[in-house]
Design an enzyme around this catalytic site. Structure first.
Site: not given
Ligand code: CP
Length: 362
Positions: A51-52, A80, A101, A129
């Site tokens: 999703r993100t 590396k 992320r 998040h």
């Molecule tokens: N909600 C969320 O962070 O989903 P993903 O881990 O798929 O990005």
């Protein structure tokens, strides 16, 4: 230049402007199709995501911009041994804005200190998040028409659930909020979140293991997955993984206008027959993630109708940081990033905490 590392990086006014823009985009996304023409978003994903990452990429493409990046650490020079600091210095040469992320807590914060472009935290370990929080807030707004005077239940893995931590921080700034934290004892919400956020904001809260008994007066039920990847003891995960399963029988105990949110992915904590209940908002929530990320990209690039964000003076906050012994959190970026000196700053109670992961100074 502004970044989004922590949900509190935006003032309530800035947050409300951003959500208003997200709502305007939701109603007429086609009106924004050229806003970011010629701009590039870098997606730097060191940890899996559906999703993100894809909603960030869809957001930039919807705005007429383009996208570059990597979907996992092993297809970049990170494999590396390149540091986060060096990686963002390089990416700053190629893109106008970056979403990162990382499995280690504080990595996007580290990146923001070396970046020449806005950095967005797209999830750092079990820590925060904030863009999921924007998604959650827009979904609550569309369902209830407000972010205040709501009773919000969080259920599942409240210890490792970074989306929970970020949403608690964000909602705590609104009037008339009440929290119900529903979890097994082993996965309770971190005590520092209660001490530093919930209590100082004067928010009534309860901690319980009982989902059925809590359902009756919730406006929002925020379900979460038990986060297998954060457990060091896999037997503990196996014991706890089915702690809560929301099914139609439990839904019958909830209010008629309750909204069920889940950041997804789900494993088995919501049965698929609940998907047909009009109170199930989790797929709509994923769709809202595109609109709110469009609003965020526009805002951080100074392209929102409200104009560029005011610069923040970080000198005072930075002057309170002191160097210290290595952080004891094995998931902190300071543990693995070469050349990173551990830094600590006082929280609202004067307790010294790691500026990257918020764990107590050893
Ligand atoms: N909600 C969320 O962070 O989903 P993903 O881990 O798929 O990005």
């Amino acid at each position: 230049m502004r970044h989004l590392i922590d949900p509190l990086d935006f003032t309530v006014k800035e947050l409300n402007d951003l959500l208003q823009l997200g709502e305007a985009i939701r109603r007429a996304p086609q009106d924004y199709s050229e806003v970011c023409k010629g701009k590039k978003l870098a997606t730097l994903f060191y940890e899996p995501s559906t999703r993100t990452r894809l909603s960030f990429e869809a957001a930039m493409l919807n705005l007429g911009g383009s996208v570059l990046g990597f979907p996992s650490a092993n297809v970049s020079s990170v494999s590396k041994g390149e540091t986060v600091a060096d990686t963002i210095r390089i990416v700053s040469c190629y893109a106008d804005i970056a979403a990162m992320r990382h499995p280690l807590e504080g990595a996007p914060m580290r990146a923001s200190r070396y970046s020449r472009i806005p950095v967005i935290n797209a999830g750092d370990g079990g820590h925060q998040h904030p863009t999921q929080t924007l998604t959650d807030l827009l979904t609550i707004m569309t369902r209830h028409g407000r972010l205040d005077h709501l009773k919000v239940g969080f259920c599942g893995d409240l210890k490792y659930g970074r989306t929970v931590h970020s949403l608690v921080n964000a909602l705590a700034r609104y009037e008339g909020i009440e929290f119900v934290f529903i979890s097994p004892d082993e996965l309770k919400v971190p005590s520092h979140l209660i001490k530093n956020t919930v209590v100082p904001a004067g928010i009534p809260y309860t901690e319980t293991a009982d989902l059925e008994g809590s359902m009756g007066d919730l406006d929002v039920l925020y379900m979460t997955r038990i986060q297998r990847e954060r457990f060091t003891d896999i037997e503990e995960y196996e014991r706890l993984k089915n702690s809560y399963v929301l099914d139609t029988a439990k839904m019958a105990l909830g209010k008629k206008d309750m909204a069920v949110l889940h950041p997804l992915p789900r494993v088995n904590e919501i049965t698929i027959d609940v998907d047909d209940d009009p109170r199930a908002a989790y797929f709509e929530q994923a769709q809202n993630g595109v609109y709110v990320r469009m609003a965020l990209i526009m805002t951080l690039l100074g392209l929102a109708p409200t104009g560029p964000l005011a610069e923040r003076d970080l000198a005072e906050a930075r002057s309170r940081e002191i160097k210290g012994a290595p952080c004891k959190n094995h998931s902190c970026i300071t543990v693995s990033e070469e050349g990173l000196v551990p830094l600590y700053a006082p929280d609202t109670h004067g307790v010294m905490r790691c500026v990257y992961c918020e764990h107590k100074m050893p």
